[in-house]
Design an enzyme around this catalytic site. Structure first.
Site, PDB file in Angstrom:
ATOM      1  N   CYS A  61      12.553   4.877  21.503  1.00 32.33           N
ATOM      2  CA  CYS A  61      12.154   3.884  20.761  1.00 32.33           C
ATOM      3  C   CYS A  61      10.576   3.268  21.314  1.00 32.33           C
ATOM      4  O   CYS A  61      10.757   4.228  22.585  1.00 32.33           O
ATOM      5  CB  CYS A  61      13.058   2.630  20.561  1.00 32.33           C
ATOM      6  SG  CYS A  61      14.409   3.588  20.019  1.00 32.33           S
ATOM      7  N   ARG A  86       7.547   9.801  21.089  1.00 30.33           N
ATOM      8  CA  ARG A  86       8.930   8.891  21.532  1.00 30.33           C
ATOM      9  C   ARG A  86       9.683  10.036  20.300  1.00 30.33           C
ATOM     10  O   ARG A  86      10.781  10.061  20.202  1.00 30.33           O
ATOM     11  CB  ARG A  86       9.535   8.027  21.474  1.00 30.33           C
ATOM     12  CG  ARG A  86       8.772   7.122  23.313  1.00 30.33           C
ATOM     13  CD  ARG A  86       7.688   5.576  22.585  1.00 30.33           C
ATOM     14  NE  ARG A  86       7.839   5.200  23.610  1.00 30.33           N
ATOM     15  CZ  ARG A  86       8.424   4.589  25.365  1.00 30.33           C
ATOM     16  NH1 ARG A  86       9.519   4.863  24.555  1.00 30.33           N
ATOM     17  NH2 ARG A  86       7.455   4.374  26.131  1.00 30.33           N
ATOM     18  N   TRP A 133      14.176   4.856  17.004  1.00 36.85           N
ATOM     19  CA  TRP A 133      14.732   5.309  16.938  1.00 36.85           C
ATOM     20  C   TRP A 133      16.254   5.319  16.149  1.00 36.85           C
ATOM     21  O   TRP A 133      17.426   5.081  17.128  1.00 36.85           O
ATOM     22  CB  TRP A 133      14.978   6.368  17.679  1.00 36.85           C
ATOM     23  CG  TRP A 133      15.443   8.036  18.128  1.00 36.85           C
ATOM     24  CD1 TRP A 133      14.547   9.462  17.314  1.00 36.85           C
ATOM     25  CD2 TRP A 133      16.370   8.613  18.293  1.00 36.85           C
ATOM     26  NE1 TRP A 133      15.105   9.927  17.577  1.00 36.85           N
ATOM     27  CE2 TRP A 133      16.942   9.769  17.794  1.00 36.85           C
ATOM     28  CE3 TRP A 133      17.827   7.914  18.847  1.00 36.85           C
ATOM     29  CZ2 TRP A 133      17.761  10.981  18.262  1.00 36.85           C
ATOM     30  CZ3 TRP A 133      19.133   9.261  19.021  1.00 36.85           C
ATOM     31  CH2 TRP A 133      18.896  10.008  18.689  1.00 36.85           C
ATOM     32  N   ASN A 157      15.279  -1.889  22.030  1.00 37.64           N
ATOM     33  CA  ASN A 157      15.790   0.197  22.575  1.00 37.64           C
ATOM     34  C   ASN A 157      17.190  -0.010  23.696  1.00 37.64           C
ATOM     35  O   ASN A 157      17.598  -0.928  25.102  1.00 37.64           O
ATOM     36  CB  ASN A 157      14.728   0.486  24.049  1.00 37.64           C
ATOM     37  CG  ASN A 157      13.539   0.374  23.689  1.00 37.64           C
ATOM     38  OD1 ASN A 157      13.370   0.575  21.975  1.00 37.64           O
ATOM     39  ND2 ASN A 157      12.128   1.348  24.347  1.00 37.64           N
ATOM     40  N   GLY A 158      18.131   0.544  23.206  1.00 36.88           N
ATOM     41  CA  GLY A 158      19.319   0.946  23.808  1.00 36.88           C
ATOM     42  C   GLY A 158      20.343   0.940  23.324  1.00 36.88           C
ATOM     43  O   GLY A 158      20.513   0.943  21.914  1.00 36.88           O
ATOM     44  N   GLU A 540      15.474  29.018  28.013  1.00 38.33           N
ATOM     45  CA  GLU A 540      14.799  28.191  27.621  1.00 38.33           C
ATOM     46  C   GLU A 540      13.990  28.609  26.434  1.00 38.33           C
ATOM     47  O   GLU A 540      13.487  26.752  25.443  1.00 38.33           O
ATOM     48  CB  GLU A 540      13.696  28.122  28.750  1.00 38.33           C
ATOM     49  CG  GLU A 540      12.300  26.766  28.456  1.00 38.33           C
ATOM     50  CD  GLU A 540      12.941  25.223  27.854  1.00 38.33           C
ATOM     51  OE1 GLU A 540      12.317  24.202  28.112  1.00 38.33           O
ATOM     52  OE2 GLU A 540      14.584  24.784  28.449  1.00 38.33           O
ATOM     53  N   LYS A 544      13.657  26.221  22.757  1.00 32.12           N
ATOM     54  CA  LYS A 544      11.790  25.870  22.095  1.00 32.12           C
ATOM     55  C   LYS A 544      12.362  25.995  21.099  1.00 32.12           C
ATOM     56  O   LYS A 544      11.509  25.183  19.682  1.00 32.12           O
ATOM     57  CB  LYS A 544      10.747  26.570  23.108  1.00 32.12           C
ATOM     58  CG  LYS A 544      10.647  25.809  24.339  1.00 32.12           C
ATOM     59  CD  LYS A 544       9.702  24.420  23.922  1.00 32.12           C
ATOM     60  CE  LYS A 544      10.514  23.135  24.705  1.00 32.12           C
ATOM     61  NZ  LYS A 544      11.609  22.797  25.372  1.00 32.12           N
ATOM     62  N   GLU A 547      13.648  24.062  18.764  1.00 34.61           N
ATOM     63  CA  GLU A 547      13.588  22.545  18.484  1.00 34.61           C
ATOM     64  C   GLU A 547      12.733  22.092  17.772  1.00 34.61           C
ATOM     65  O   GLU A 547      12.545  21.272  16.772  1.00 34.61           O
ATOM     66  CB  GLU A 547      13.228  22.174  20.227  1.00 34.61           C
ATOM     67  CG  GLU A 547      14.468  21.461  21.094  1.00 34.61           C
ATOM     68  CD  GLU A 547      13.722  21.315  22.368  1.00 34.61           C
ATOM     69  OE1 GLU A 547      14.154  20.112  22.412  1.00 34.61           O
ATOM     70  OE2 GLU A 547      13.320  21.957  22.641  1.00 34.61           O
ATOM     71  N   HIS A 563      29.942  40.903  25.331  1.00 33.60           N
ATOM     72  CA  HIS A 563      30.567  40.390  24.819  1.00 33.60           C
ATOM     73  C   HIS A 563      30.663  39.818  23.802  1.00 33.60           C
ATOM     74  O   HIS A 563      31.539  38.479  24.036  1.00 33.60           O
ATOM     75  CB  HIS A 563      30.977  40.086  26.510  1.00 33.60           C
ATOM     76  CG  HIS A 563      31.005  41.163  27.400  1.00 33.60           C
ATOM     77  ND1 HIS A 563      32.462  41.177  27.514  1.00 33.60           N
ATOM     78  CD2 HIS A 563      30.293  40.909  28.546  1.00 33.60           C
ATOM     79  CE1 HIS A 563      32.420  41.938  29.009  1.00 33.60           C
ATOM     80  NE2 HIS A 563      31.673  41.746  29.214  1.00 33.60           N
ATOM     81  N   LYS A 661      12.173  11.855  22.815  1.00 34.79           N
ATOM     82  CA  LYS A 661      11.509  12.915  24.084  1.00 34.79           C
ATOM     83  C   LYS A 661      12.240  12.216  25.540  1.00 34.79           C
ATOM     84  O   LYS A 661      12.335  13.541  25.718  1.00 34.79           O
ATOM     85  CB  LYS A 661      10.041  12.081  24.609  1.00 34.79           C
ATOM     86  CG  LYS A 661       9.785  12.458  25.199  1.00 34.79           C
ATOM     87  CD  LYS A 661       8.912  14.045  25.278  1.00 34.79           C
ATOM     88  CE  LYS A 661       8.303  14.579  26.963  1.00 34.79           C
ATOM     89  NZ  LYS A 661       8.100  15.512  26.829  1.00 34.79           N
TER      90      LYS A 661
END
Length: 666
Positions: A61, A86, A133, A157-158, A540, A544, A547, A563, A661
């Site tokens: 936000c 964001r 958001w 925000n929050g 990672e 990426k 995402e 396995h 973000k």
């Protein structure tokens, strides 16, 4: 008086003003040399005390507030544009216009808000703005901020954890809710206090004491048309200082076109700004002063320039970003212990084990650091996801160093873990972070700033590689403090000094990686493999790809193929492996044969020293790198691969769906 304080709303679907209710080629590729990359300045000798530089904060936000002598609409909207990285689903502004609050809200992007403003212009000298958001309620116009009650408007925000109880109490008193959000309770609570006769500042001070959870808020009231009140607990808020106008924002980049002078509010602070004044009060209501700092960031630091996306720009900024991370921390072939703060040498010498806590990409950086710390420094190291750490009772060995890793320094789970660490007997708490004034940095004993600069793309790139560079410095310092092998230590330092140049060489492979990406455009799944320090690199790389391209991707230690994951391998499952020239290379070759035997198609990113004998598959050859440099070097092509696949699939690269973000709420 209350009857004269009216509010008006503009809805994107209906441009009329209306009264308010009360209440986002087959084969081998050899190393190319591309001269068109920007030069990286040399790492200069150390300047002790020079390593804390102002930077941005990146919570989800976005908030902007302005009190000025001029119309502030264009500046509020420009501030929101600077916060678009964001991740958000709606945007809005509220302005004091005479004796009323006028509000514009749009589901979607800031450009939709601009369209609304062009169709039915509003104006005002004092106002607040927000990009949301969604956490409570669907992403639509009714749930978009700002929220209004009577003469009061609020952005937030929050998360307010006790909003349900507060909502029931307010409804029983006759307050009508027009949204599903937790935020609307704040507007009604402040309005209730003002109807009881309180001025805006004491009204907000009383209300924040009723709120449980994390928040940064900005509040305006038509009863006090020149005042914006801000408050923070668990989510950052900064004050900007101008001439004849003052500002609030959740990120300094929203305000850089307007000012370079900022104060960072402390936990529990409440601030009142007018066009001429700033007054800050702590959680106990006492008047306090917060240091005013000059930002060295320029407004164009968050511009894309010639790049199509922020993510691509930030990938190509990595040579310079890592040079900045190392600058002033290496001198005469050695790491300077003073980079961590006063008393660091004694604390590191006392450290007998290391506990790393982080989330997401930062967790992957911690996994790489574990290998370095155990193999180079000879100390036991554990790495844990912060959201798990905070809800269990870990056994803390004597003289354990607690390390948090966070790009923003406001990650809710990591911050909560850090606060718990105060009670668990760690020898010290070290923060590896990109934001000097963040909550995590302020709560830590030792600090190592990554200096990545603004990272706008939601999918982290340069933040990750600068974290690796910073953690390598920590591992080397721990090795020195505990009598590690001198030759290995010096070799590690040399690798770090060479790292910016090595990354430039890998970036020269971008055209070849772009061609490789064509094979992935129609795929739905991918498997990433690595061994040793390159297992976290595989994690990672998979993160990426998933995402930003929305391809389901998994990262595995290559030895785990038999396995379970091997059952998925066929001609439609791309298998990507990173292969450094290390003691595990023969093991990795065997794993690759297992893939080939099942008809899998391999994509190999290999050190030039072991390129021969890797067998069939699409092979991209990278420059040789040592044990510290190799994980960073191997990360770059995986970032580029994910980027180009996402572009081919037509996704929103910089603002992938459902992501923000930084996660500043649980």
């Amino acid at each position: 008086m209350h009857a004269a304080c009216q509010s008006q709303d503009i809805d994107l679907s209906n441009n009329a003003l209306r009264p308010l209710p009360s209440a986002a080629s087959a084969g081998r590729v050899r190393l190319n040399r591309a001269p068109a990359l920007p030069a990286v300045r040399h790492i200069r000798p150390a300047k002790l005390g020079d390593f804390l530089i102002p930077g941005p904060s990146f919570p989800m936000c976005g908030i902007v507030g302005i009190s000025a002598q001029r119309d502030v609409v264009s500046h509020l909207i420009s501030g929101l544009k600077a916060l678009e990285y964001r991740g958000y689903d709606s945007a809005g502004i509220a302005l004091i216009n005479g004796t009323s609050v006028v509000r514009l809200r749009a589901a979607g992007k800031v450009r939709d808000l601009e369209t609304l403003q062009a169709q039915a212009p509003v104006s005002g000298h004092c106002g607040i703005a927000h990009t949301r958001w969604a956490t409570h309620g669907l992403p639509n116009t009714d749930n978009a901020h700002p929220h209004v009650s009577g003469a009061v408007s609020v952005v937030h925000n929050g998360i307010i954890e006790n909003h349900a109880a507060l909502r029931a109490e307010l409804q029983a008193q006759g307050y009508v809710f027009s949204s599903q959000t937790d935020t609307e309770v704040i507007a009604h609570l402040v309005e209730r206090e003002q109807r009881a006769g309180k001025a805006l500042l004491p009204a907000v001070q009383k209300v924040v004491n009723l709120l449980h959870g994390a928040y940064a808020i900005a509040v305006v009231s038509a009863r006090e048309p020149d005042t914006v009140i801000g408050a923070r607990r668990g989510s950052p808020l900064v004050v900007g200082y101008g001439e004849g106008e003052q500002y609030l924002a959740s990120d300094i980049h929203a305000l850089l076109p307007l000012t370079r002078r900022f104060s960072y509010l402390d936990e529990g602070d409440v601030v009142a700004i007018t066009r001429e004044t700033v007054a800050v009060f702590d959680a106990q209501g006492r008047a306090v002063e917060r240091p005013v700092k000059e930002s060295h960031f320029s407004a164009d630091a968050v511009e894309r320039g010639e790049y199509r996306h922020y993510m691509l720009k930030e990938i190509f900024e990595q040579p310079q970003a890592i040079a900045d991370t190392l600058e002033g921390r290496i001198f005469d072939g050695r790491v300077l212990t003073g980079m961590l703060g006063v008393g660091a040498a004694e604390l590191l010498a006392k450290t007998e084990s290391v506990h790393i806590v982080a989330c997401g990409t930062s967790y992957h950086a911690g996994l790489v650091a574990r290998y370095w710390i155990e193999s180079i420094a000879g100390l036991p190291c554990t790495v844990e996801i912060a959201s798990e750490y905070r809800y269990r009772s870990p056994v803390v060995r004597p003289d354990t160093l607690f390390v948090t890793i966070s790009q923003s320094g406001e990650t809710a789970d990591t911050l909560a873990a850090l606060n718990l660490a105060r009670e668990r007997g760690y020898v010290a708490r070290l923060a590896v972070c990109n934001v000097p004034e963040s909550s995590i940095v302020r709560a830590s004993d030792l600090v190592l700033m990554t200096r990545a600069g603004p990272e706008i793309g939601v999918a982290s790139t340069k933040a990750f590689t600068t974290q690796l560079a910073a953690l390598a410095l920590v591992a080397l310092e721990l090795a020195r403090a505990h009598g590690g092998d001198e030759a290995r230590y010096l070799a590690g330092v040399r690798q770090l000094e060479a790292l910016p140049g090595l990354i430039q060489q890998v970036l020269a492979l971008d055209p070849d990686i772009q061609k490789l990406a064509e094979d992935f455009a129609d795929k739905q799944h991918a498997l990433f493999l690595g061994r040793g320090t390159h297992w976290p690199v595989a994690l990672e790389g998979a993160l990426k790809l998933k995402e930003i391209s929305y391809i389901h991707a998994e990262g595995y230690p290559a030895g785990e193929l038999k396995h379970g994951p091997l059952a998925l391998v066929d001609a439609d499952m791309p298998v990507i492996a990173v292969a450094p020239n290390d003691h595990l290379i023969d093991k990795l070759r065997s794993n690759m044969e297992e893939v080939r035997a099942r008809g899998g198609r391999l994509y190999l990113f290999v050190d030039e020293g072991v390129a021969e004998g890797m067998g069939d598959g699409r092979i991209l050859v990278m420059p040789a790198a040592g044990e510290i440099a190799a994980p960073v070097v191997s990360t770059i092509p995986l970032q580029l691969l994910a980027y180009h696949v996402a572009v081919l699939r037509g996704t929103d690269v910089d603002q992938p769906r459902n992501l923000a973000k930084s996660v500043t709420v649980e």
